[in-house]
Motif scaffolding. Structure first.
Motif, PDB file in Angstrom:
ATOM      1  N   THR A  84       0.857  -1.180   0.000  1.00 19.00           N
ATOM      2  CA  THR A  84       0.000   0.000   0.000  1.00 19.00           C
ATOM      3  C   THR A  84       0.894   1.231   0.000  1.00 19.00           C
ATOM      4  O   THR A  84       1.775   1.371   0.848  1.00 19.00           O
ATOM      5  N   VAL A  85       0.679   2.112  -0.963  1.00 16.37           N
ATOM      6  CA  VAL A  85       1.502   3.308  -1.113  1.00 16.37           C
ATOM      7  C   VAL A  85       0.655   4.535  -0.818  1.00 16.37           C
ATOM      8  O   VAL A  85      -0.416   4.713  -1.394  1.00 16.37           O
ATOM      9  N   SER A  86       1.145   5.361   0.097  1.00 14.19           N
ATOM     10  CA  SER A  86       0.462   6.615   0.415  1.00 14.19           C
ATOM     11  C   SER A  86       1.486   7.734   0.467  1.00 14.19           C
ATOM     12  O   SER A  86       2.676   7.495   0.703  1.00 14.19           O
ATOM     13  N   ARG A  87       1.023   8.946   0.260  1.00 12.11           N
ATOM     14  CA  ARG A  87       1.899  10.111   0.296  1.00 12.11           C
ATOM     15  C   ARG A  87       1.584  10.954   1.511  1.00 12.11           C
ATOM     16  O   ARG A  87       0.444  11.050   1.953  1.00 12.11           O
ATOM     17  N   GLY A  88       2.629  11.565   2.045  1.00 13.56           N
ATOM     18  CA  GLY A  88       2.491  12.412   3.216  1.00 13.56           C
ATOM     19  C   GLY A  88       3.823  12.481   3.937  1.00 13.56           C
ATOM     20  O   GLY A  88       4.848  12.038   3.413  1.00 13.56           O
ATOM     21  N   LYS A  89       3.823  13.012   5.121  1.00 12.60           N
ATOM     22  CA  LYS A  89       5.061  13.084   5.885  1.00 12.60           C
ATOM     23  C   LYS A  89       5.599  11.689   6.144  1.00 12.60           C
ATOM     24  O   LYS A  89       4.843  10.788   6.495  1.00 12.60           O
ATOM     25  N   PRO A  90       6.917  11.476   5.986  1.00 15.51           N
ATOM     26  CA  PRO A  90       7.490  10.144   6.198  1.00 15.51           C
ATOM     27  C   PRO A  90       7.652   9.784   7.672  1.00 15.51           C
ATOM     28  O   PRO A  90       8.280   8.787   7.999  1.00 15.51           O
ATOM     29  N   HIS A  91       7.095  10.596   8.538  1.00 13.63           N
ATOM     30  CA  HIS A  91       7.186  10.348   9.974  1.00 13.63           C
ATOM     31  C   HIS A  91       5.946  10.948  10.624  1.00 13.63           C
ATOM     32  O   HIS A  91       5.091  11.528   9.966  1.00 13.63           O
ATOM     33  N   GLY A  92       5.831  10.801  11.917  1.00 13.89           N
ATOM     34  CA  GLY A  92       4.687  11.369  12.618  1.00 13.89           C
ATOM     35  C   GLY A  92       3.602  10.341  12.874  1.00 13.89           C
ATOM     36  O   GLY A  92       3.671   9.191  12.437  1.00 13.89           O
ATOM     37  N   ILE A  93       2.555  10.773  13.579  1.00 17.81           N
ATOM     38  CA  ILE A  93       1.522   9.863  14.048  1.00 17.81           C
ATOM     39  C   ILE A  93       0.761   9.220  12.898  1.00 17.81           C
ATOM     40  O   ILE A  93       0.369   8.044  12.971  1.00 17.81           O
ATOM     41  N   GLY A  94       0.533   9.969  11.809  1.00 22.60           N
ATOM     42  CA  GLY A  94      -0.190   9.405  10.673  1.00 22.60           C
ATOM     43  C   GLY A  94       0.540   8.233  10.064  1.00 22.60           C
ATOM     44  O   GLY A  94      -0.062   7.199   9.746  1.00 22.60           O
ATOM     45  N   MET A  95       1.842   8.358   9.908  1.00 23.02           N
ATOM     46  CA  MET A  95       2.643   7.282   9.341  1.00 23.02           C
ATOM     47  C   MET A  95       2.704   6.097  10.290  1.00 23.02           C
ATOM     48  O   MET A  95       2.647   4.930   9.865  1.00 23.02           O
ATOM     49  N   ILE A  96       2.799   6.366  11.571  1.00 24.28           N
ATOM     50  CA  ILE A  96       2.848   5.282  12.569  1.00 24.28           C
ATOM     51  C   ILE A  96       1.550   4.494  12.577  1.00 24.28           C
ATOM     52  O   ILE A  96       1.547   3.254  12.553  1.00 24.28           O
ATOM     53  N   LEU A  97       0.417   5.210  12.596  1.00 28.31           N
ATOM     54  CA  LEU A  97      -0.875   4.529  12.600  1.00 28.31           C
ATOM     55  C   LEU A  97      -1.083   3.720  11.323  1.00 28.31           C
ATOM     56  O   LEU A  97      -1.623   2.604  11.360  1.00 28.31           O
ATOM     57  N   THR A  98      -0.645   4.283  10.190  1.00 26.15           N
ATOM     58  CA  THR A  98      -0.781   3.572   8.924  1.00 26.15           C
ATOM     59  C   THR A  98       0.027   2.283   8.930  1.00 26.15           C
ATOM     60  O   THR A  98      -0.465   1.222   8.510  1.00 26.15           O
ATOM     61  N   ALA A  99       1.262   2.354   9.411  1.00 27.06           N
ATOM     62  CA  ALA A  99       2.108   1.163   9.447  1.00 27.06           C
ATOM     63  C   ALA A  99       1.590   0.120  10.425  1.00 27.06           C
ATOM     64  O   ALA A  99       1.697  -1.082  10.193  1.00 27.06           O
ATOM     65  N   ALA A 100       0.990   0.574  11.526  1.00 26.68           N
ATOM     66  CA  ALA A 100       0.496  -0.355  12.542  1.00 26.68           C
ATOM     67  C   ALA A 100      -0.829  -0.999  12.171  1.00 26.68           C
ATOM     68  O   ALA A 100      -1.241  -1.987  12.792  1.00 26.68           O
ATOM     69  N   ALA A 101      -1.489  -0.469  11.145  1.00 22.90           N
ATOM     70  CA  ALA A 101      -2.847  -0.926  10.828  1.00 22.90           C
ATOM     71  C   ALA A 101      -2.887  -2.268  10.112  1.00 22.90           C
ATOM     72  O   ALA A 101      -3.909  -2.961  10.163  1.00 22.90           O
ATOM     73  N   GLY A 102      -1.805  -2.649   9.440  1.00 21.18           N
ATOM     74  CA  GLY A 102      -1.847  -3.846   8.609  1.00 21.18           C
ATOM     75  C   GLY A 102      -2.140  -5.130   9.371  1.00 21.18           C
ATOM     76  O   GLY A 102      -3.150  -5.799   9.137  1.00 21.18           O
ATOM     77  N   TYR A 103      -1.264  -5.477  10.297  1.00 25.43           N
ATOM     78  CA  TYR A 103      -1.414  -6.746  11.023  1.00 25.43           C
ATOM     79  C   TYR A 103      -2.557  -6.710  12.035  1.00 25.43           C
ATOM     80  O   TYR A 103      -3.031  -7.760  12.454  1.00 25.43           O
TER      81      TYR A 103
END
Length: 240
Positions: A84-103
């Motif tokens: 899954t590819v998304s654009r935005g800041k490469p760090h911060g809460i949004g990126m953390i939540l996105t990465a944690a959502a998969g599993y």
């Protein structure tokens, strides 16, 4: 068979958002056994795991959108991996939540499905799943992924529109059991793969870089979510 074409809007609303009778306890147990039977054998898991990948990548995509990132596309591959590819800041809460959502997405979807089934909203669950798959299809960027989502969504569509209530109930319970039980296995598989030197850029490793929290703790988080969802969802389904 049911015909929705002849139904009035009020009838259709009642059918989708109304409640359906509780299935027999034996059906709930049998559907759990059926779900387990397509998860445990490796030969079946390599096929059925595609459904878990759909939920996994869909989780990434949904949370990316909710956290304000721009979702560029989702790819599903024949080896049951995905991207899954998304654009935005490469760090911060949004990126953390996105990465944690998969599993965490498959077991949490299973938990939500178990809650709907416990409230006797069987048809609503099927229609909601169909709608989510349709939305996801728009973001698929490869042929295999499109075929996988179309076939899965088609199964939900046929059952939700045409099947008898008993068939709908059996199908819905198999799906929810599958998400709850199947959501446990991928994190263990990833850990095993990492011990053999594979998956150096897994979700857990990305989260470790983003948060400076060891990947082992993120695996603990994945396991905690999946096992807690299985426990809670299983209790709802069995009426305990």
């Amino acid at each position: 068979m049911h015909s929705l074409a002849a139904s009035s809007p009020a009838d259709l609303w009642d059918r989708v958002f109304g409640t359906q009778p509780d299935p027999e306890q034996w059906l709930v147990v049998v559907t759990g056994v059926v779900a387990l039977a397509v998860i445990l054998p490796h030969q079946l898991w390599v096929v059925s795991r595609n459904a878990i990948t759909i939920a996994h990548e869909g989780g990434h995509g949904l949370v990316a959108l909710l956290s304000g990132r721009k979702l560029q596309g989702i790819r599903l591959h024949s080896d049951t991996s995905g991207l899954t590819v998304s654009r935005g800041k490469p760090h911060g809460i949004g990126m953390i939540l996105t990465a944690a959502a998969g599993y965490t997405a498959p077991p949490l979807l299973g938990l939500g499905g178990a809650w709907l089934l416990a409230a006797n909203h069987i048809t609503a669950l099927l229609w909601l799943a169909t709608a989510l798959l349709l939305v996801m299809l728009v973001m698929i960027r490869n042929a295999y992924g499109a075929v996988t989502v179309i076939v899965t969504g088609g199964a939900f569509l046929v059952v939700s529109w045409l099947a008898d209530p008993e068939v709908q109930a059996a199908f819905a319970y198999v799906v929810v059991w599958f998400l709850l039980l199947g959501g446990v296995r991928p994190a263990f598989e990833l850990q095993s793969k990492r011990r053999r030197g594979g998956a150096p850029d897994s979700d857990a490793d990305q989260l470790a870089r983003l948060t400076h929290v060891p990947a082992a703790l993120w695996f603990f988080f994945f396991h905690a979510v999946s096992l807690a969802s299985l426990l809670g969802g299983g209790r709802w389904l069995l009426g305990w």
